[in-house]
Structures are given as structure tokens and as C-alpha cells.
Design a protein around this motif. Structure first.
Motif, PDB file in Angstrom:
ATOM      1  N   LYS A   1       0.812  -1.219   0.000  1.00  0.00           N
ATOM      2  CA  LYS A   1       0.000   0.000   0.000  1.00  0.00           C
ATOM      3  C   LYS A   1       0.844   1.266   0.000  1.00  0.00           C
ATOM      4  O   LYS A   1       0.335   2.356  -0.274  1.00  0.00           O
ATOM      5  N   GLU A   2       2.154   1.140   0.296  1.00  0.00           N
ATOM      6  CA  GLU A   2       3.048   2.293   0.252  1.00  0.00           C
ATOM      7  C   GLU A   2       3.784   2.405  -1.085  1.00  0.00           C
ATOM      8  O   GLU A   2       4.720   3.216  -1.213  1.00  0.00           O
ATOM      9  N   ALA A   3       3.383   1.606  -2.078  1.00  0.00           N
ATOM     10  CA  ALA A   3       4.007   1.712  -3.404  1.00  0.00           C
ATOM     11  C   ALA A   3       3.832   3.125  -3.938  1.00  0.00           C
ATOM     12  O   ALA A   3       2.829   3.796  -3.670  1.00  0.00           O
ATOM     13  N   LEU A   4       4.802   3.569  -4.704  1.00  0.00           N
ATOM     14  CA  LEU A   4       4.867   4.970  -5.111  1.00  0.00           C
ATOM     15  C   LEU A   4       3.938   5.298  -6.277  1.00  0.00           C
ATOM     16  O   LEU A   4       3.843   4.538  -7.237  1.00  0.00           O
ATOM     17  N   GLY A   5       3.296   6.447  -6.188  1.00  0.00           N
ATOM     18  CA  GLY A   5       2.507   6.969  -7.296  1.00  0.00           C
ATOM     19  C   GLY A   5       1.413   6.027  -7.758  1.00  0.00           C
ATOM     20  O   GLY A   5       0.813   5.297  -6.969  1.00  0.00           O
ATOM     21  N   THR A   6       1.157   6.054  -9.056  1.00  0.00           N
ATOM     22  CA  THR A   6       0.222   5.111  -9.664  1.00  0.00           C
ATOM     23  C   THR A   6       0.939   3.789  -9.866  1.00  0.00           C
ATOM     24  O   THR A   6       1.974   3.740 -10.527  1.00  0.00           O
ATOM     25  N   TYR A   7       0.416   2.731  -9.283  1.00  0.00           N
ATOM     26  CA  TYR A   7       1.050   1.418  -9.416  1.00  0.00           C
ATOM     27  C   TYR A   7       0.015   0.384  -9.827  1.00  0.00           C
ATOM     28  O   TYR A   7      -1.179   0.546  -9.606  1.00  0.00           O
ATOM     29  N   HIS A   8       0.511  -0.707 -10.426  1.00  0.00           N
ATOM     30  CA  HIS A   8      -0.397  -1.702 -10.983  1.00  0.00           C
ATOM     31  C   HIS A   8       0.388  -2.974 -11.266  1.00  0.00           C
ATOM     32  O   HIS A   8       1.617  -2.938 -11.445  1.00  0.00           O
ATOM     33  N   ALA A   9      -0.288  -4.101 -11.315  1.00  0.00           N
ATOM     34  CA  ALA A   9       0.312  -5.377 -11.705  1.00  0.00           C
ATOM     35  C   ALA A   9      -0.741  -6.212 -12.409  1.00  0.00           C
ATOM     36  O   ALA A   9      -1.920  -6.184 -12.038  1.00  0.00           O
ATOM     37  N   VAL A  10      -0.314  -6.937 -13.432  1.00  0.00           N
ATOM     38  CA  VAL A  10      -1.218  -7.777 -14.221  1.00  0.00           C
ATOM     39  C   VAL A  10      -0.526  -9.103 -14.504  1.00  0.00           C
ATOM     40  O   VAL A  10       0.627  -9.125 -14.958  1.00  0.00           O
ATOM     41  N   ALA A  11      -1.230 -10.202 -14.251  1.00  0.00           N
ATOM     42  CA  ALA A  11      -0.721 -11.531 -14.578  1.00  0.00           C
ATOM     43  C   ALA A  11      -1.298 -11.988 -15.903  1.00  0.00           C
ATOM     44  O   ALA A  11      -2.465 -11.728 -16.215  1.00  0.00           O
ATOM     45  N   GLY A  12      -0.464 -12.666 -16.700  1.00  0.00           N
ATOM     46  CA  GLY A  12      -0.899 -13.252 -17.953  1.00  0.00           C
ATOM     47  C   GLY A  12      -0.507 -14.709 -18.009  1.00  0.00           C
ATOM     48  O   GLY A  12      -0.301 -15.351 -16.963  1.00  0.00           O
ATOM     49  N   VAL A  13      -0.406 -15.256 -19.197  1.00  0.00           N
ATOM     50  CA  VAL A  13       0.001 -16.647 -19.370  1.00  0.00           C
ATOM     51  C   VAL A  13       1.507 -16.748 -19.136  1.00  0.00           C
ATOM     52  O   VAL A  13       2.304 -16.274 -19.942  1.00  0.00           O
ATOM     53  N   GLN A  14       1.895 -17.297 -18.020  1.00  0.00           N
ATOM     54  CA  GLN A  14       3.286 -17.497 -17.630  1.00  0.00           C
ATOM     55  C   GLN A  14       4.072 -16.187 -17.642  1.00  0.00           C
ATOM     56  O   GLN A  14       5.247 -16.144 -18.004  1.00  0.00           O
ATOM     57  N   CYS A  15       3.445 -15.112 -17.201  1.00  0.00           N
ATOM     58  CA  CYS A  15       4.115 -13.816 -17.114  1.00  0.00           C
ATOM     59  C   CYS A  15       3.387 -12.924 -16.120  1.00  0.00           C
ATOM     60  O   CYS A  15       2.210 -13.128 -15.828  1.00  0.00           O
ATOM     61  N   VAL A  16       4.124 -11.943 -15.603  1.00  0.00           N
ATOM     62  CA  VAL A  16       3.532 -10.890 -14.774  1.00  0.00           C
ATOM     63  C   VAL A  16       4.222  -9.579 -15.109  1.00  0.00           C
ATOM     64  O   VAL A  16       5.453  -9.515 -15.154  1.00  0.00           O
TER      65      VAL A  16
END
Length: 225
Positions: free
Chosen positions: A99-114
Motif C-alpha cells: 500500500k506504500e508503493a509509489l505513485g500510480t502502481y499496478h500489476a497484471v498476470a498473464g500466461v506465464q508472465c507478470v
């Protein structure tokens, strides 16, 4: 300050990371790979120790990526400042953004990747990376770099990008690709792509030299490695 993608090639089993940052020498702190085990990107107020810790837990065979990540983060009182992504040798993935990540942050998982990032121009930057990785054919390095170019085309970081790195492991214990642009005022991802294009024709030769010197080509350069 950073965006990255960790991924696995389903055809070769190679594991790798492409990453960039507004900070100097992102490749010295954030990407961690281990052959036959996994790849970890640890970023956002970076704790480099999280990379080896997660990989050690994966290597034990007792943890999947989510459990390994939870265990490693649970051992630190500052976990809410971290952003970490993981892919293991089976292609399973996990990610965490505190929750202390800086600014606008995001993460997305795909097929064998993030893909993940912080201090972004917008969440769409990360959302552009996974389709680029999944839809690009060819070597794992090409797919990882395609995701990085897609992120930049979508706006990249909120500020300028200054460093970038590409790290990949295959069947041997050392990285088969370990390329870095530690500082550039202009287009470090493009420069990293150029390094990959220059290195790619010689990559197999360096592996051959290590595994069977009698079969290795010579470039005729005194003192050549």
C-alpha cells in the motif's frame, strides 16, 4: 520509478526479466533469475534480498510462487513498501504491491508472465505489457522487450526512464543473457534492445565455449573470453 515483466517461455523453459527505471543501474538491484527455479523482480523502494529469498523458497520444492512470496514478505517489517513479481519453472505466477508503493502502481498476470510498475503514467501502461508478451513470437528476450516497448508506447513512467536490464536463464546455472544499460539520458530500452540484437548472434557461441571449448568458434581476438 520502475516497470518490469517476468516471464517463462513455454517452448524452451527459459525464465527471464526485462525491467527499467528512472533510477541508475536498475539491473544491479531488481532482477533475479535462477535456472530451473524461477524469476523474481523486486522493485519500489527495493529490497534486493527478496529476490534470492523467494528463489530459495521455490528451490526447496515446498512453496509455490504465492506461498514463497508471502513467506519472504512476512519476514520483513517494511513489506508494504515493496512491489514484487514471481514466475516459477512451471509458469506459475504471483505478485504483490504494498500500500506504500509509489505513485500510480499496478500489476497484471498473464500466461506465464507478470507485468508490474509504479510511478506510472497510468495503469494502462502495465495493461499493455501482457498482451505484447503473449502475442509476440520468437525468443523470450524478444517477447520481454516487446512488452517493454509497449509500456513506453503507452506512456511509461510519470518521469524519464534512465536505466534498463534484460536477464534470462536457460539450461545452465549462469544467465545466458545478462545485459544492462545502467544510465542513459535517452531511450535506455531502445539501447537495451540494440545490445540484445548485437549479443544474440554470439549467445550460443559463448555457451558452447563454456560447455565444450573444443567445439567453440574463435573470433581471433587476443585475450578474447
Amino acid at each position: 520509478m520502475t516497470f518490469s515483466i517476468v516471464g517463462r517461455c513455454q517452448q524452451t523453459g527459459q525464465l527471464g526479466i526485462a525491467i527499467s527505471s528512472s533510477s541508475i543501474a536498475v539491473g544491479a538491484r531488481c532482477p533475479w533469475v535462477r535456472a530451473g527455479v524461477g524469476a523474481v523482480a523486486t522493485q519500489n523502494v527495493t529490497l534486493p534480498a527478496l529476490g534470492p529469498q523467494v528463489l530459495d523458497l521455490l528451490a526447496s520444492g515446498q512453496f509455490d510462487p504465492a506461498a514463497a512470496l508471502d513467506r519472504a514478505l512476512g519476514a520483513s517489517e517494511w513489506s508494504e513498501y515493496r512491489q514484487v513479481t514471481v514466475v516459477d519453472s512451471q509458469g506459475r505466477v504471483a505478485f504483490f504491491s504494498g500500500k506504500e508503493a509509489l505513485g500510480t502502481y499496478h500489476a497484471v498476470a498473464g500466461v506465464q508472465c507478470v507485468a508490474a510498475g509504479n510511478m506510472l503514467a497510468g495503469v494502462h501502461v502495465i495493461e499493455a505489457m501482457v498482451p505484447a508478451f503473449e502475442q509476440t513470437s520468437g525468443a523470450l528476450a524478444d517477447r520481454l522487450l516487446a512488452a517493454m516497448h509497449a509500456a513506453m508506447a503507452a506512456g511509461g513512467e510519470a518521469g524519464p526512464v534512465h536505466s534498463a536490464a534484460l536477464k534470462i536463464v536457460g539450461d545452465v546455472s549462469w544467465p545466458m543473457v545478462d545485459l544492462r544499460v545502467d544510465w542513459a539520458d535517452d531511450d535506455p530500452i531502445g539501447q537495451l534492445d540494440g545490445l540484445w540484437r548485437a549479443y544474440r548472434p554470439q549467445m550460443q557461441d559463448y555457451l558452447t565455449r563454456a560447455l565444450n571449448p573444443t567445439a567453440a568458434p574463435s573470433y581471433g581476438v587476443p585475450g578474447n573470453e
